[in-house]
Structures are given as C-alpha cells and as structure tokens.
Design an enzyme around this catalytic site. Structure first.
Site, short mmCIF file in Angstrom:
data_model
loop_
_atom_site.label_atom_id
_atom_site.label_comp_id
_atom_site.label_asym_id
_atom_site.label_seq_id
_atom_site.Cartn_x
_atom_site.Cartn_y
_atom_site.Cartn_z
N SER A 56 0.86 -1.18 0.00
CA SER A 56 0.00 0.00 0.00
C SER A 56 0.90 1.23 0.00
CB SER A 56 -0.85 0.01 1.28
OG SER A 56 -1.44 1.28 1.49
N TYR A 111 -2.63 -1.47 10.34
CA TYR A 111 -2.51 -1.64 8.89
C TYR A 111 -1.17 -1.05 8.40
CZ TYR A 111 -3.94 -1.21 3.94
OH TYR A 111 -4.03 -1.30 2.57
C1 BGC Z 1 -6.25 1.68 2.42
C2 BGC Z 1 -7.46 2.52 2.19
C3 BGC Z 1 -7.06 3.97 1.92
C4 BGC Z 1 -6.01 4.03 0.85
C5 BGC Z 1 -5.49 5.46 0.59
C6 BGC Z 1 -5.29 1.88 1.28
O1 BGC Z 1 -4.14 1.10 1.48
O2 BGC Z 1 -6.63 0.32 2.49
O3 BGC Z 1 -8.31 2.43 3.30
O4 BGC Z 1 -8.18 4.71 1.49
O5 BGC Z 1 -4.92 3.23 1.20
O6 BGC Z 1 -5.13 6.11 1.77
#
Ligand code: BGC
Length: 255
Positions: free
Chosen positions: A143, A156
């Site tokens: 991410s 996360y």
């Molecule tokens: C998350 C989302 C978030 C996006 C941008 C992703 O990795 O799961 O919840 O909206 O990143 O911030």
C-alpha cells in the site's frame, strides 16, 4: 500470450484487487490458484472466467494467516499444474483503529492476515521455486501506507511497513536463486476495503481532491502493473515497490 504455461497463486483472490489480478494473469495465459476464505461463489465465477480465456484455474479455501493453509495452497499449485512461478501475496484487511484504541485481537488479526501471510507465503513459494530450479517471482501487494502514515489505521500501516522490508530483504536473500521479490503499493482503489468511503460522497470528494489524477483507481489498474511485474519484461526488477496511486503519496492537498 506472455504468461502462457506459468502458474500463479493469488491470495485473497476472489475480491477487490485480488480478483482483478486473477483475471489479468489468466487473460495473459497463466494458470491460477485462486485463494479465498469467504465468498465461494465469487471464486467459482472467477475460475469460470479464467477458463473461458483458455487458461486454467482452481479455487482453494485457505486462511493465509495459517502457515499450514499457505502450504496447502502451494501444494495445490504443484499437484494441479506441476509448477509455481508467481506468488502474489495480496490478502489484506484493515481495522481503521489508532494506537490508542486498537485491541490485542485487532492487532493480531491485521498483522497475521497482512504480514505473517506474506512472510510465509514468500518462504513457502520460494522453497517450491528453488526445488524446481526454475526461479520465479513473489509480488507483495502492499500500500502507499508502507511508507506514508495513515492516522487512525495504525496496525494496517505497521503491517504494510513490514511488507516493505520483507520485499527489500527477501529480494536480497532470494536473488541468487533467480527469485525476484517485488512490491506493488496501491493508493485508493475502489474495492470492498474502501466501502465506507465509497458510500460517503463527502469523504469521497475529499479523497478524490487529494489525488493528483483526481479519482480513485479501478482494481484492474493495479492488476496491469502486477501482471507486468510478473512477466519477463520485468526480469531485472527486484527489491522495490511500484506505487499505483495516481500521485496520492506525494500530493500536497490544499497547498
Ligand atoms: C487503504 C485505504 C485507503 C487508501 C489510501 C489503502 O491502502 O486500504 O483504506 O483509502 O490506502 O489512503
């Protein structure tokens, strides 16, 4: 077709970004093992979709937070297709909780589904690839938050930061075995993980405004990058993360 004859495993393969990756790899000729925990009908529909394009697919119900289940995924690929070339560690969840309010249970679950699964998925896939002598590629779907803090989503961010170093370090260790380890870092993508944002027009407007390209992405836009990195066109690429975020990570909203 570019990935003809290759075999891929996609964890969390029956929804969101994972489903788009399954479809894209299949369309490029790869045989695919579709991992899922819930939503068997969606997994079955994807299996049929891949088979309609000429490649083959199987679905395997496996909880990737458990090493024994990950081993079953790898064994299924070897039994059904005789080889494993591409391991996509994609499964991920988030709790949207902060340092102050995250429970032990939430912490354990997020770290197990996102990071432990990627670590042991990398390990078990690498062992199979080393045994075959043919090398391969591990793709860790992380991410923008492997690097960019997201207040209110701390477990996360921790898990994705861990994936970042997994990619960096495993690439060093596995390079001599001709195994590439690559990260893909999506930004805001229209998938079930963002259901609450998608259902809230005000929140969506603020998010879109923060993205230089002005919109969330479709899962297919991430899948294209994953498929490119899985193929021979990327055969000198290892140890880095490729962000697919419309510029979000480096944006300066309101400045
Ligand atoms: C998350 C989302 C978030 C996006 C941008 C992703 O990795 O799961 O919840 O909206 O990143 O911030």
């Amino acid at each position: 077709m570019e990935l003809q004859g290759r075999t891929a495993i996609v964890t969390g393969g029956n929804s969101g970004i994972g489903a788009a990756i399954v479809a894209e790899l299949g369309a490029r000729g790869a045989n695919v093992v579709i991992d899922y925990v819930t939503g068997a009908p969606a997994a079955d529909a994807l299996e049929a979709q891949v088979e309609g394009t000429g490649a083959q697919a199987i679905t395997v119900e496996a909880d990737v937070s458990k090493v024994a289940d990950l081993q079953r995924l790898v064994d299924s690929a070897l039994q059904r297709f005789g080889r494993l070339d591409v391991m996509v560690n994609n499964a991920g969840i988030e709790t949207r909780t902060s340092v102050l309010d995250t429970t032990e249970d939430q912490y354990d679950r997020v770290l197990a589904v996102n990071l432990k699964s990627a670590f042991f998925g990398t390990q078990l896939a690498a062992k199979a690839m080393i045994a075959s002598g043919a090398g391969g590629v591990v793709i860790n779907v992380s991410s923008v938050h492997e690097d960019w803090p997201m207040p209110g989503n701390t477990p996360y961010c921790l898990s994705k930061g861990g994936m970042r170093m997994l990619t960096r370090t495993a690439a060093q260790e596995l390079g001599p075995h001709r195994i590439r380890v690559v990260g893909v870092g999506p930004g805001a993508i229209a998938t079930p993980i963002n259901a609450a944002t998608l259902a809230n027009p005000d929140e969506l407007r603020i998010l879109d405004a923060a993205i230089p390209l002005g919109r969330m992405a479709r899962p297919e836009e991430v899948a294209h990058v994953v498929a490119f990195l899985a193929g021979d066109g990327a055969d000198y690429v290892t140890g880095s993360t490729f962000f697919v975020d419309g510029g979000l990570m480096h944006s300066s909203p309101g400045l």
